[in-house]
Write a protein that holds these residues in place. Structure first.
Motif, PDB file in Angstrom:
ATOM      1  N   LEU A 454      57.692 -19.141 -24.133  1.00 35.58           N
ATOM      2  CA  LEU A 454      57.710 -18.119 -23.088  1.00 35.58           C
ATOM      3  C   LEU A 454      56.318 -17.631 -22.709  1.00 35.58           C
ATOM      4  O   LEU A 454      56.122 -17.030 -21.670  1.00 35.58           O
ATOM      5  N   GLY A 455      55.339 -17.920 -23.568  1.00 34.20           N
ATOM      6  CA  GLY A 455      53.987 -17.438 -23.291  1.00 34.20           C
ATOM      7  C   GLY A 455      53.838 -15.960 -23.587  1.00 34.20           C
ATOM      8  O   GLY A 455      53.301 -15.197 -22.777  1.00 34.20           O
ATOM      9  N   LEU A 456      54.350 -15.537 -24.747  1.00 39.90           N
ATOM     10  CA  LEU A 456      54.282 -14.113 -25.101  1.00 39.90           C
ATOM     11  C   LEU A 456      52.937 -13.811 -25.746  1.00 39.90           C
ATOM     12  O   LEU A 456      52.794 -13.792 -26.959  1.00 39.90           O
ATOM     13  N   ARG A 457      51.934 -13.623 -24.892  1.00 39.93           N
ATOM     14  CA  ARG A 457      50.598 -13.312 -25.400  1.00 39.93           C
ATOM     15  C   ARG A 457      50.051 -12.133 -24.636  1.00 39.93           C
ATOM     16  O   ARG A 457      50.350 -11.970 -23.460  1.00 39.93           O
ATOM     17  N   VAL A 458      49.219 -11.348 -25.314  1.00 43.53           N
ATOM     18  CA  VAL A 458      48.565 -10.259 -24.583  1.00 43.53           C
ATOM     19  C   VAL A 458      47.541 -10.893 -23.652  1.00 43.53           C
ATOM     20  O   VAL A 458      46.686 -11.649 -24.094  1.00 43.53           O
ATOM     21  N   PRO A 459      47.665 -10.644 -22.355  1.00 44.52           N
ATOM     22  CA  PRO A 459      46.735 -11.284 -21.420  1.00 44.52           C
ATOM     23  C   PRO A 459      45.406 -10.531 -21.411  1.00 44.52           C
ATOM     24  O   PRO A 459      45.375  -9.332 -21.657  1.00 44.52           O
ATOM     25  N   PRO A 460      44.331 -11.242 -21.129  1.00 44.78           N
ATOM     26  CA  PRO A 460      43.050 -10.547 -20.976  1.00 44.78           C
ATOM     27  C   PRO A 460      43.090  -9.696 -19.707  1.00 44.78           C
ATOM     28  O   PRO A 460      43.729 -10.084 -18.720  1.00 44.78           O
ATOM     29  N   LEU A 461      42.427  -8.579 -19.748  1.00 44.27           N
ATOM     30  CA  LEU A 461      42.443  -7.651 -18.607  1.00 44.27           C
ATOM     31  C   LEU A 461      41.897  -8.336 -17.357  1.00 44.27           C
ATOM     32  O   LEU A 461      42.408  -8.173 -16.255  1.00 44.27           O
ATOM     33  N   LYS A 462      40.864  -9.153 -17.595  1.00 44.64           N
ATOM     34  CA  LYS A 462      40.241  -9.899 -16.497  1.00 44.64           C
ATOM     35  C   LYS A 462      41.280 -10.760 -15.783  1.00 44.64           C
ATOM     36  O   LYS A 462      41.329 -10.824 -14.567  1.00 44.64           O
ATOM     37  N   GLY A 463      42.104 -11.429 -16.578  1.00 47.48           N
ATOM     38  CA  GLY A 463      43.115 -12.326 -16.013  1.00 47.48           C
ATOM     39  C   GLY A 463      44.082 -11.554 -15.148  1.00 47.48           C
ATOM     40  O   GLY A 463      44.475 -11.996 -14.071  1.00 47.48           O
TER      41      GLY A 463
END
Lengths: 638, 388
Positions: A454-463
């Motif tokens: 599912l891609g359960l990762r904390v995204p970088p703010l930049k992204g």
């Protein structure tokens, strides 16, 4: 490329195909049998209708019929009176009440005998009706002629040729377009899968020949056979047409130049069909498998061909850009002698472009050793859970199968459930259960990793920041599209009903049903369950495109197909770039909120949207694509 | 019996595990309703666009103003008035969709509408004009009758009503249409199901050379073949029935759009359809499997099978012939007879005698097929022979 080698291979394929009776039988025998059957069917139908014409209708009468009516019926040879109401095809009851002659015809509308009896009595009763009215008029010194001051005559200026063209334009283009792909299918399978199955492909590769040469030769053989069988098909069809309609008219309708033009336009279509079939045929490991892969392909051709044959549709700028639809419509215009050279050229160009794309697909398949000689595996859904090994991603076939099942359930759910539970409860139900829960259950059952799939990762703010710009560019492009199609489509039928119901909801409820719920659930399905396994197996680009196609199709909205596709691309792109599902969810919620809360009074114009689109696209490019390595490195979280 | 059961289970398991065969059978079934929804939606957009189009009509300047004002009041008609009548003009330039010429005086008016039937816009224009002329005529008719004081009498001297015996005309007609279409779809897809997997059960097994392995276990050939036959029949029945269920939402969708219509597809009706489908499936399975053992490869079996398939299809289409009645002849044609009875069932009439007769005939023909299939299967020469 050495043309001598290619022509030798073509010769070999030609001989092989010509010698292969079973393929020829499968392709040509139906064409001979079908018209014969059709003819037989027509003969049979005319025999039964002749029999029906002379069969007697029995009528049971209630009440004393007026003499004139009774006598007229008695004179009719095919009408018999009966005393037994159970034996009658029709019950006719009569009553004279307050000066009105009342006739009631009771019969079975489900059976021919009843309908026929009704049809035989109707003219007699109508004549009686007129006679009675005439008497009333005469008593006042009037007649029917004085009652209707205006005589109307309608004259059709269409020539026989135009009428014939018009009637043919509804069925022929559809047939020809469909034949174009169906004809090449068996040949393509014979040239690829059969060779693979027999293990002769390795032998071929052992001789000094380049793959490109081999595949070009195979393609050419397939195209030539396709064209030939299409020609024979049409020839046979023409042979049987005199049974149905006047051929002279048709001959005058299609002169040599138009015929040539038609032919030229079919060629790219046959190329598309051949290269797709050869590509898929190479994909398959056995004849049986190739059948399974080609079935969807047939539908891919069938749907646009049917759309093109919608009555009333005419070729215009937009339609000429859609492959297959454009060919069908172009042929229609040929039959009606209204060919527009500009649209003709555009149609040809579009189809040529698409045939190049499918050629690329074919070469790709052929260049991949794994596909050519690799072998498939079993079916993981039928295996007991405790036998399934742990894995990172769900397998590709399970993804597709899961998506197909969810799509079907979703469509039926959203059609049937509103009758029982109201529009908004249905909306929430199908979203949470089908889009949200089902992928999660499948992932759990197949023991794949939730985090990865599912891609359960904390995204970088930049992204996240860059994602907003991706969305802005997609959203503005969707609005531009809306501006373009506005003159052609004056309403969006599926939304009108919903709009009224939406007005009655509180802003919070609106946000919950229209923005938050789809934002979460649709993203779990499309940017998680579908996107990640695809990305792993076939690469990010195709993963984004395929998930966006599925995303736009599932909305079942023909008018907004393109905007949803664009948004699907944007969400997919962001999900890939940030390696997380959360930004996509955020953007989806944001997008839907804006769609419902944006005041309708905002005036949209190209002047506003085009700069926004270009500007945001530039930012996206600078952000994600330029200095790729640095950002990606920054985003890479282990 | 238990051995047959064993073979049946094995065949069903391999078939159901074979995702590709499932796709081939199920995909079309599931995809058709979706296509239909898209198609209906799309044509309604095209149609509504056509309805919005304004018709441009050329009118003779001599036309009475009482009629002209009607046209001018219609927002969907643009009137062009002109003095000369161009009767033979073509409408290809699309500047004008239809034209009207006028002759005569008040009591004897003669309108002639010119149009081109090969042009949709022109067709629409003529429809609109005819409606106006009709209204115009009936307006005058009422006026004249009113003046003479005979309007009520004139309109009510004769009344003709039509009623259905069941009292519900719409429902009856829908039942007839469904009775034509649903059996056709069920039987056709059932046959498609048997066609798709029979090749794999017979020719496919021959090609993979697994027949020898089966023969090496202590099972009679007849048991093997019966097991295979039942597997094929079951898949056929399932695909026929899945079809009904996948079509139901579409049927309900269409019915829901027509208020006041109700169709009842009852459980006994579905059971009856199922009953009539069984012998048909046995019949086609037996013939397809027999063919599969006769030929050498899967591909050959599919290729020749397609011819048989067309023959079966032809039998399926016979009941669609209008005016065809249930006679001894139609009852004795296999497949056709089952469908005739299914059609009757939709109209609410079940005949025990006919049902038994049809079941008997179809099963007898199936039996013939099975005997032949068994013969083919018993002959080593056909099964393993390399002869031609």
């Amino acid at each position: 490329m050495r043309f001598k080698t290619i022509s030798q291979i073509i010769k070999k394929e030609f001989l092989a195909l010509l010698r292969n009776y079973k393929v020829l039988v499968g392709v040509f025998a139906p064409l001979i049998i079908l018209p014969l059957l059709f003819y037989g069917y027509q003969e049979l139908a005319s025999v039964t209708s002749r029999e029906a014409e002379v069969s007697v209708s029995t009528i049971y009468v209630e009440g004393e019929l007026p003499h004139w009516v009774y006598n007229s019926m008695n004179e009719e040879l095919l009408i018999n009176f009966t005393e037994d109401s159970d034996q009658a095809d029709l019950l006719l009851s009569y009553d004279l009440k307050e000066g009105t002659h009342q006739f009631v015809l009771t019969y079975d509308f489900g059976r021919n005998a009843g309908i026929r009896a009704g049809e035989r009595i109707a003219p007699i009763l109508d004549e009686f009706h007129q006679e009675q009215q005439k008497k009333i008029l005469e008593s006042r010194g009037l007649d029917f002629a004085s009652l209707y001051p205006a005589k109307i005559s309608i004259e059709d200026l269409a020539s026989e040729r135009e009428v014939a063209g018009y009637s043919m334009s509804n069925i022929f283009p559809l047939l020809i377009t469909l034949y174009a792909v169906l004809c090449v299918m068996s040949f393509a399978v014979e040239l690829t899968t059969a060779e693979k199955e027999m293990g002769t492909l390795e032998t071929l590769f052992s001789i000094p020949i380049k793959r490109v040469e081999l595949i070009v030769a195979k393609l050419m053989a397939c195209v030539v056979f396709g064209v030939l069988s299409l020609g024979i098909n049409l020839g046979l069809l023409l042979l049987f047409i005199p049974k149905i309609m006047d051929v002279n008219i048709m001959g005058s309708n299609i002169d040599l130049v138009t015929f040539g033009a038609l032919f030229v336009n079919i060629i790219p279509l046959i190329f598309i069909g051949s290269s797709m079939c050869i590509g898929l045929g190479m994909f398959a490991n056995s004849y049986k498998e190739s059948n399974a892969y080609l079935t969807p392909l047939v539908f891919m051709f069938m749907i646009p061909a049917y759309v093109g044959s919608t009555p009333g549709l005419e070729l215009n700028l937009i339609y000429s850009l859609i492959p297959i639809v454009n060919t069908t419509l172009l042929m229609k215009s040929v039959f009606m002698s209204q060919v527009n050279i500009g649209l003709f050229a555009l149609t040809f160009m579009t189809n040529a472009l698409f045939s190049i794309m499918s050629l690329v697909f074919m070469f790709k398949v052929f260049g991949t050793e794994k596909l050519l000689f690799g072998s498939g595996k079993g079916f993981s859904f039928t295996v007991k859970r405790n036998l399934i090994p742990k894995k990172t991603f769900v397998d590709l076939d399970d993804t597709f199968l899961g998506l197909a099942v969810i799509t079907v359930l979703f469509i039926y759910g959203s059609l049937l459930l509103p009758n029982y539970m109201g529009t908004f409860s249905t909306l929430a139900f199908v979203q949470y259960v089908f889009f949200g829960l089902m992928p999660i259950v499948v992932i759990w059952y197949l023991k794949a990793s939730f985090k990865e799939t599912l891609g359960l990762r904390v995204p970088p703010l930049k992204g996240l920041f860059g994602g907003v710009w991706v969305w802005i560019s997609a959203f503005s492009l969707a609005l531009i599209y809306q501006l373009i199609i506005m003159p052609y489509v004056n309403f969006v039928p599926t939304l009108e009903g919903l709009e009224d119901q939406l007005q009655q909801l509180s802003p919070f409820a609106k946000f919950f049903f229209i923005a938050l719920t789809p934002g979460i659930c649709e993203e779990i399905l499309f940017r998680g369950f579908v996107l990640r396994p695809l990305e792993k197996k076939i690469g990010a680009t195709w993963a984004v495109i395929i998930s966006a196609i599925a995303f736009s199709l599932i909305h079942l909205d023909f008018v907004r197909l393109v905007p949803t596709f664009l948004l699907g691309l944007a969400f997919g792109y962001v999900a890939i770039k940030t390696r997380s599902i959360y930004p996509a969810i955020f953007l989806h919620v944001l997008n839907n909120s804006i769609a419902i809360f944006m005041p309708a009074t905002i005036e949209l114009s190209y002047l506003l949207l085009v700069p926004i689109f270009i500007g945001s696209l530039a930012i996206v490019f600078l952000f994600f694509e330029k200095g790729k390595s640095r950002i990606i490195k920054g985003l890479h979280i282990k | 019996m238990s051995k047959i059961n064993l073979i049946l289970k094995k065949e069903l398991r391999t078939t159901l595990r074979d995702k590709k065969a499932l796709i081939t059978i199920l995909l079309p079934i599931l995809i058709y309703p979706v296509i239909m929804i898209f198609f209906i939606g799309f044509s309604s957009i095209v149609q509504s666009n056509l309805n919005e189009v304004i018709s441009i009509v050329a009118i003779d300047e001599k036309t009475p103003s009482s009629f002209l004002s009607r046209l001018e009041d219609d927002p969907k008609i643009d009137v062009v008035i002109r003095s000369v009548s161009h009767e033979q003009e073509s409408f290809e330039s699309e500047e004008i969709n239809a034209s009207i010429t006028f002759e005569g005086e008040q009591a004897n008016q003669m309108f002639t509408i010119f149009y081109n039937s090969a042009n949709d816009a022109s067709q629409q224009a003529v429809d609109r004009l005819s409606k106006h002329l009709k209204d115009y005529n009936s307006f005058y008719k009422h006026q004249i009758l009113e003046e003479a004081g005979i309007n009520y009498e004139f309109e009510n001297i004769v009344s003709i009503y039509e009623e259905d015996i069941s009292g519900d005309i719409g429902g009856r007609i829908i039942a007839m249409v469904l009775g034509m279409l649903l059996p056709l779809i069920i039987v056709l897809y059932g046959i498609t199901g048997t066609y798709t997997i029979s090749s794999d059960l017979s020719a496919g097994e021959k090609e993979r050379e697994t027949l020898e392995t089966i023969f090496s276990v202590p099972v009679k050939r007849f048991e093997i073949i019966t097991g295979k036959l039942w597997a094929c029949v079951i898949v056929g029945l399932i695909s026929g029935m899945v079809n009904i269920f996948s079509l139901l939402p579409l049927v309900y969708l269409i019915v829901a759009n027509i208020p006041g219509l109700n169709i009842s597809i009852s459980i006994p009706l579905i059971m009856y359809l199922f009953l009539m489908l069984i012998p048909v499936m046995i019949l086609t399975s037996a013939i397809f499997i027999g063919l599969g053992f006769f030929v050498k490869t899967y591909q050959e079996s599919q290729s020749y099978g397609s011819l048989l398939f067309i023959a079966f299809m032809a039998l399926c289409y016979i009941p669609m012939i209008p005016n065809l009645e249930l006679t001894k002849l139609t009852l004795s044609i296999p497949i056709t007879n089952s469908m005739m009875l299914m059609k009757e069932a939709f109209l609410g009439s079940y005949s025990l005698l006919n049902t038994l007769m049809v079941l008997g005939i179809n099963l007898a023909v199936s039996l013939l097929g099975i005997v032949l299939m068994n013969k083919v299967f018993k002959s080593d020469w056909v099964i393993f022979g390399g002869g031609n």
